[in-house]
Design an enzyme around this catalytic site. Structure first.
Site, mmCIF file in Angstrom:
data_model
loop_
_atom_site.group_PDB
_atom_site.id
_atom_site.type_symbol
_atom_site.label_atom_id
_atom_site.label_comp_id
_atom_site.label_asym_id
_atom_site.label_seq_id
_atom_site.Cartn_x
_atom_site.Cartn_y
_atom_site.Cartn_z
ATOM 1 N N HIS A 151 0.858 -1.209 0.000
ATOM 2 C CA HIS A 151 0.000 0.000 0.000
ATOM 3 C C HIS A 151 0.896 1.262 0.000
ATOM 4 O O HIS A 151 0.903 2.032 0.962
ATOM 5 C CB HIS A 151 -0.864 -0.081 1.259
ATOM 6 C CG HIS A 151 -1.985 0.890 1.365
ATOM 7 N ND1 HIS A 151 -1.817 2.251 1.390
ATOM 8 C CD2 HIS A 151 -3.318 0.689 1.500
ATOM 9 C CE1 HIS A 151 -3.001 2.840 1.545
ATOM 10 N NE2 HIS A 151 -3.919 1.926 1.594
ATOM 11 N N GLU A 255 -0.951 1.634 -5.255
ATOM 12 C CA GLU A 255 -0.790 0.399 -4.481
ATOM 13 C C GLU A 255 -0.764 -0.835 -5.377
ATOM 14 O O GLU A 255 -1.588 -0.971 -6.297
ATOM 15 C CB GLU A 255 -1.935 0.293 -3.473
ATOM 16 C CG GLU A 255 -2.053 1.517 -2.584
ATOM 17 C CD GLU A 255 -3.388 1.630 -1.883
ATOM 18 O OE1 GLU A 255 -4.002 0.580 -1.578
ATOM 19 O OE2 GLU A 255 -3.839 2.773 -1.656
HETATM 20 O O1 TA6 Z 1 -6.143 1.770 -0.267
HETATM 21 C C1 TA6 Z 1 -7.076 2.796 -0.047
HETATM 22 C C2 TA6 Z 1 -7.813 2.510 1.258
HETATM 23 O O2 TA6 Z 1 -8.470 1.260 1.204
HETATM 24 C C3 TA6 Z 1 -8.775 3.659 1.549
HETATM 25 O O3 TA6 Z 1 -10.123 3.223 1.493
HETATM 26 C C4 TA6 Z 1 -8.359 4.144 2.938
HETATM 27 O O4 TA6 Z 1 -9.123 3.487 3.927
HETATM 28 C C5 TA6 Z 1 -6.889 3.732 2.961
HETATM 29 O O5 TA6 Z 1 -6.880 2.458 2.342
HETATM 30 C C6 TA6 Z 1 -6.231 3.746 4.309
HETATM 31 O O6 TA6 Z 1 -6.737 2.711 5.084
HETATM 32 P P1 TA6 Z 1 -6.252 2.643 6.628
HETATM 33 O O7 TA6 Z 1 -6.896 1.407 7.186
HETATM 34 O O8 TA6 Z 1 -4.763 2.555 6.607
HETATM 35 O O9 TA6 Z 1 -6.705 3.916 7.250
#
Ligand code: TA6
Length: 281
Positions: A151, A255
């Protein structure tokens, strides 16, 4: 912004780049090629405590992406990013760069949440590029299905002036518009509001053009069929305690994933390796 290493971490120093990796989540928090600003964004508000997700860098997402279907009690993005990984080895590559391998094994803690046996090995190599490989091995006797992501939070001068190419003509799930499936047009992606998109059936390299800092960051990948693009924008940034209200212009996530339609079913004894390669042009 570099973080005080209040968690156990490893610093990889080489002739071409340096990186910092926390054992908490095997979390790469910094990658600085010689002569460059840090390519990874880290929030100045990030938690740096055992068991808490780190905001920025490269969270490892496993065994589910986002919320867990039918399990509202489960932590978003799985448990791999909040557990302590173990040292396996560190080796010098011919380039002079170093490659660090960390691993995470299933145990009674993970079995309470996810009843399968696995071994994860994550290898980080800091050279002229940052290469990260996540190997998932099914060490049990029954197949399992998982989602995964690297990510990656990329640092940009101003996301409002950046653009992302490599996803033209694909279909994406728009998580800020009822998870509708939409076609991506031919033009590079520009971020004009909260953006949270799961691009499907794409193996392509993405290039983030950052005219403010005068660089292009590329994210190439192997064995990944989905790419997520995310920026929280104003309201979501304010809603995250571990993210500064004014930090959103300085980052964009591109990601490297296998999620949604591209979850992976892995047979007993089998291994799947997904790799992301990040660099600056
Ligand atoms: O990858 C994007 C995502 O799924 C968004 O929906 C947002 O929630 C981000 O990840 C961050 O997630 P986190 O659980 O690290 O706050």
């Amino acid at each position: 912004m570099s973080q005080p290493a209040t968690l156990p971490s490893a610093k990889l120093k080489g002739p071409h780049s340096d990186a910092v990796v926390y054992l908490n989540g095997a979390h790469v928090s910094s990658w600085i090629p010689k002569g460059q600003k840090d390519v990874l964004f880290m929030s100045g508000q990030s938690h740096l405590q055992p068991g808490k997700a780190i905001r920025g860098g490269v969270p490892i997402i496993f065994p589910w992406f986002g919320g867990r279907a039918n399990h509202p009690e489960s932590p978003a993005h799985g448990f791999a990013r909040t557990l302590i990984w173990n040292f396996v080895q560190c080796e010098q590559r011919p380039s002079g760069g170093c490659a660090l391998t960390l691993e995470l094994n299933s145990d009674k803690v993970t079995h309470e949440v996810w009843p399968f046996d696995f071994n994860l090995r994550f290898t980080i190599c800091a050279e002229k590029t940052l290469t990260m490989s996540l190997a998932v091995t099914n060490t049990g006797g029954q197949e399992f299905t998982f989602e995964e992501a690297l990510h990656t939070y990329l640092a940009v001068g101003d996301v409002r002036q950046a653009s992302i190419s490599g996803l033209a003509g694909t279909t994406f799930i728009d998580k800020v518009d009822g998870f509708k499936r939409k076609p991506q047009g031919p033009e590079p992606i520009v971020i004009t509001g909260e953006t949270d998109r799961v691009y499907l059936a794409t193996k392509s390299e993405c290039v983030i053009n950052d005219p403010v800092w005068g660089r292009k960051i590329f994210v190439a990948k192997e064995n990944s069929d989905a790419t997520v693009v995310w920026n929280p924008w104003i309201a979501k940034a304010k809603a995250m305690a571990d993210f500064g209200d004014e930090e959103w212009p300085g980052m964009v996530c591109v990601e490297t994933c296998n999620c949604a339609d591209h979850a992976i079913t892995l047979g007993a004894g089998k291994t799947h390796v997904m790799t992301a390669v990040v660099g600056v042009k």
